[in-house]
Design an enzyme around this catalytic site. Structure first.
Site, short mmCIF file in Angstrom:
data_model
loop_
_atom_site.label_atom_id
_atom_site.label_comp_id
_atom_site.label_asym_id
_atom_site.label_seq_id
_atom_site.Cartn_x
_atom_site.Cartn_y
_atom_site.Cartn_z
N CYS A 103 4.76 9.24 -0.12
CA CYS A 103 3.36 9.65 -0.11
C CYS A 103 3.15 10.60 -1.27
CB CYS A 103 2.99 10.31 1.21
SG CYS A 103 1.25 10.82 1.23
N ARG A 143 0.83 -1.21 0.00
CA ARG A 143 0.00 0.00 0.00
C ARG A 143 0.87 1.26 0.00
NH1 ARG A 143 -0.50 4.68 2.58
NH2 ARG A 143 -0.08 3.63 4.55
N ASP A 144 1.58 1.54 1.08
CA ASP A 144 2.33 2.79 1.16
C ASP A 144 3.47 2.78 0.14
OD1 ASP A 144 2.94 5.32 2.09
OD2 ASP A 144 3.35 4.72 4.15
N HIS A 156 5.17 4.69 12.67
CA HIS A 156 5.22 4.63 11.21
C HIS A 156 6.22 5.68 10.73
CE1 HIS A 156 2.96 4.18 7.23
NE2 HIS A 156 3.55 5.35 7.04
N HIS A 163 8.98 7.19 7.98
CA HIS A 163 9.63 7.26 6.66
C HIS A 163 11.08 7.63 6.93
CE1 HIS A 163 6.07 6.89 3.94
NE2 HIS A 163 5.46 7.09 5.10
N ASN A 217 9.25 4.30 3.27
CA ASN A 217 9.12 3.92 4.68
C ASN A 217 10.42 3.28 5.15
OD1 ASN A 217 6.29 3.38 3.31
ND2 ASN A 217 5.91 3.76 5.47
P1 HMG Z 1 -13.26 14.41 -2.75
O1 HMG Z 1 -13.01 14.74 -4.18
O2 HMG Z 1 -13.45 15.53 -1.79
O3 HMG Z 1 -14.49 13.38 -2.65
O4 HMG Z 1 -12.05 13.51 -2.27
P2 HMG Z 1 -16.05 13.65 -2.59
O5 HMG Z 1 -16.55 13.03 -1.34
O6 HMG Z 1 -16.33 15.09 -2.86
O7 HMG Z 1 -16.56 12.79 -3.83
C1 HMG Z 1 -16.24 13.11 -5.18
C2 HMG Z 1 -16.46 11.90 -6.04
O8 HMG Z 1 -15.51 10.91 -5.69
C3 HMG Z 1 -17.82 11.24 -5.89
O9 HMG Z 1 -18.17 10.69 -7.17
C4 HMG Z 1 -17.56 10.11 -4.94
O10 HMG Z 1 -18.45 9.02 -5.07
C5 HMG Z 1 -16.17 9.69 -5.34
P3 HMG Z 1 -19.27 11.39 -8.10
O11 HMG Z 1 -20.51 11.43 -7.25
O12 HMG Z 1 -18.71 12.77 -8.38
O13 HMG Z 1 -19.32 10.49 -9.28
N1 HMG Z 1 -15.47 9.07 -4.22
C6 HMG Z 1 -14.88 7.87 -4.26
N2 HMG Z 1 -14.73 6.94 -5.20
C7 HMG Z 1 -14.08 5.82 -4.88
N3 HMG Z 1 -13.58 5.55 -3.65
C8 HMG Z 1 -13.70 6.46 -2.67
C9 HMG Z 1 -14.37 7.68 -2.96
N4 HMG Z 1 -14.65 8.74 -2.22
C10 HMG Z 1 -15.32 9.59 -3.00
N5 HMG Z 1 -13.20 6.19 -1.46
C11 HMG Z 1 -11.21 11.77 -0.85
C12 HMG Z 1 -11.99 13.08 -0.91
C13 HMG Z 1 -10.96 11.45 0.61
C14 HMG Z 1 -12.03 10.69 -1.50
C15 HMG Z 1 -9.87 11.97 -1.62
O14 HMG Z 1 -9.23 13.08 -1.10
C16 HMG Z 1 -8.95 10.78 -1.54
O15 HMG Z 1 -9.23 9.73 -2.11
N6 HMG Z 1 -7.80 10.92 -0.84
C17 HMG Z 1 -6.86 9.82 -0.64
C18 HMG Z 1 -5.44 10.29 -0.74
C19 HMG Z 1 -4.51 9.15 -0.42
O16 HMG Z 1 -4.81 7.99 -0.61
N7 HMG Z 1 -3.30 9.49 0.09
C20 HMG Z 1 -2.30 8.54 0.44
C21 HMG Z 1 -2.65 7.76 1.67
S1 HMG Z 1 -2.29 8.61 3.19
C22 HMG Z 1 -0.66 8.21 3.53
O17 HMG Z 1 0.03 7.66 2.72
C23 HMG Z 1 -0.11 8.48 4.93
C24 HMG Z 1 0.10 7.20 5.74
O18 HMG Z 1 1.01 6.33 5.10
C25 HMG Z 1 0.66 7.55 7.13
C26 HMG Z 1 1.83 8.51 7.10
O19 HMG Z 1 2.86 8.22 6.46
O20 HMG Z 1 1.69 9.56 7.73
C27 HMG Z 1 -1.22 6.46 5.95
MG MG Z 2 3.20 6.53 5.15
#
Ligand code: HMG
Ligand code: MG
Length: 298
Positions: free
Chosen positions: A240, A14-15, A207, A209, A249
């Site tokens: 990320c 995933r990450d 966690h 990096h 990581n």
């Molecule tokens: P948004 O654009 O504000 O979403 O994104 P929305 O709620 O306004 O919806 C817009 C459209 O997206 C809608 O479709 C929803 O159905 C669809 P429409 O009605 O327009 O056809 N939608 C989705 N479709 C599929 N799956 C979903 C989903 N949600 C809405 N889950 C949102 C908000 C949170 C969805 C977006 O910002 C997002 O997906 N962000 C994820 C970013 C990400 O994955 N980042 C990396 C992970 S975090 C990380 O790596 C840190 C970590 O490792 C820890 C660390 O290191 O600190 C965990």
């Molecule tokens: Mg991370």
């Protein structure tokens, strides 16, 4: 003292893969996860049910889970930000999800299109429904020790976000050094601050990096503070996509070298892991950044 046993929470699929510019074939991902489990990892975060436009690298989440057959006793959590993500995770019959919160305003905007407060409007119904469906829910807090746009992050702000996730029912809280800037004193201070706020060390995971090469020192510090769950990524894959300065990581092999050396049990086989990461590096067409993989793969 140090713990006798540590749980390695593997985040490579995933990450790691969310940050690779190449989109890895779903069959290769499934093989990667199978090999990680064969090496003895019992917790593997497999993918994310986030918006596929935000992270195209993991858009094949449903297809991947369909291809996976994991042995009993293996935990395979997936990242879920909201109810739409939970619907998709439930359709794929997952047993555990991980919610990811931001400790800063800027990263909440960049990573979740939300705000520090509003992110909870997304998380609360998602966690409540997940728990009602019998799923376990992990919580992440990102940018715990520093944020590329805001600089220092007030410790109270981090604790407030994390404690709220625990109150909502997260069984575990992973403290993310998203951009790899933390140093050991900060790690001790944060673990202590969570304790003072009523979140016991047994609920905490770390966690890191490895951007500034501090991940292993930070990990050892966390272990001395009583933490027994450590996130890492096979081969040091990762970063990320919404935090540009982040590198991979902490590598699982680097972690394992330290834990093996300290006589701390993990159940993971280092040689099998190095073989897996070497194979994965070939798939990605670039060498693993892990020092231990480089030292042992030769
Ligand atoms: P948004 O654009 O504000 O979403 O994104 P929305 O709620 O306004 O919806 C817009 C459209 O997206 C809608 O479709 C929803 O159905 C669809 P429409 O009605 O327009 O056809 N939608 C989705 N479709 C599929 N799956 C979903 C989903 N949600 C809405 N889950 C949102 C908000 C949170 C969805 C977006 O910002 C997002 O997906 N962000 C994820 C970013 C990400 O994955 N980042 C990396 C992970 S975090 C990380 O790596 C840190 C970590 O490792 C820890 C660390 O290191 O600190 C965990
Ligand atoms: Mg991370």
């Amino acid at each position: 003292g140090l713990p006798e046993r540590v749980t390695i929470y593997e985040v490579g699929p995933r990450d790691g893969l969310q940050n690779e510019s190449a989109i890895v074939d779903v069959a290769v991902k499934a093989e990667f996860i199978r090999r990680l489990v064969d090496a003895g990892l019992t917790t593997v975060e497999t993918t994310s049910f986030v918006h596929p436009k935000w992270v195209p690298q993991l858009a094949d989440a449903a297809e991947l889970l369909e291809q996976l057959e994991l042995p009993d006793g293996v935990r395979a959590p997936v990242l879920v930000p909201n109810e739409r993500g939970l619907d998709r995770a439930l359709a794929a019959s997952v047993g555990e999800i991980a919610i990811f919160a931001s400790a800063t305003e800027t990263f909440a905007a960049k990573n979740l299109n939300s705000t520090l407060d509003d992110q909870f409007a997304m998380f609360t119904p998602t966690i409540q429904r997940a728990l009602a469906e019998g799923l376990a829910v992990r919580g992440y807090v990102s940018m715990c020790y520093g944020d590329p746009w805001e600089g220092d992050v007030p410790i109270d702000q981090v604790v407030k976000v994390g404690a709220r996730l625990v109150e909502l029912g997260c069984h575990e809280l992973s403290l993310g050094d998203t951009i790899g800037v933390a140093t050991p004193g900060q790690v001790s201070a944060l673990v202590t601050a969570f304790g003072a706020a009523g979140v016991p060390v047994g609920k905490l995971a770390v966690h890191f990096h490895d951007t500034y090469g501090q991940a292993l020192a930070n990990t050892l510090t966390a272990l001395r503070e009583g933490v027994t769950t450590v996130d890492s990524s096979a081969g040091g894959l990762g970063g990320c996509p919404y935090a540009e300065s982040a590198t991979g990581n902490l590598a699982t092999e680097d972690l394992l070298w330290q834990l093996d050396g300290l006589g701390i049990e993990t159940g993971v086989d280092l040689e099998a892991l190095v073989t897996t990461s070497t194979w994965m590096a070939e798939q990605l067409g670039k060498p693993s950044p892990s020092r231990v993989v480089q030292a042992l793969a030769g």
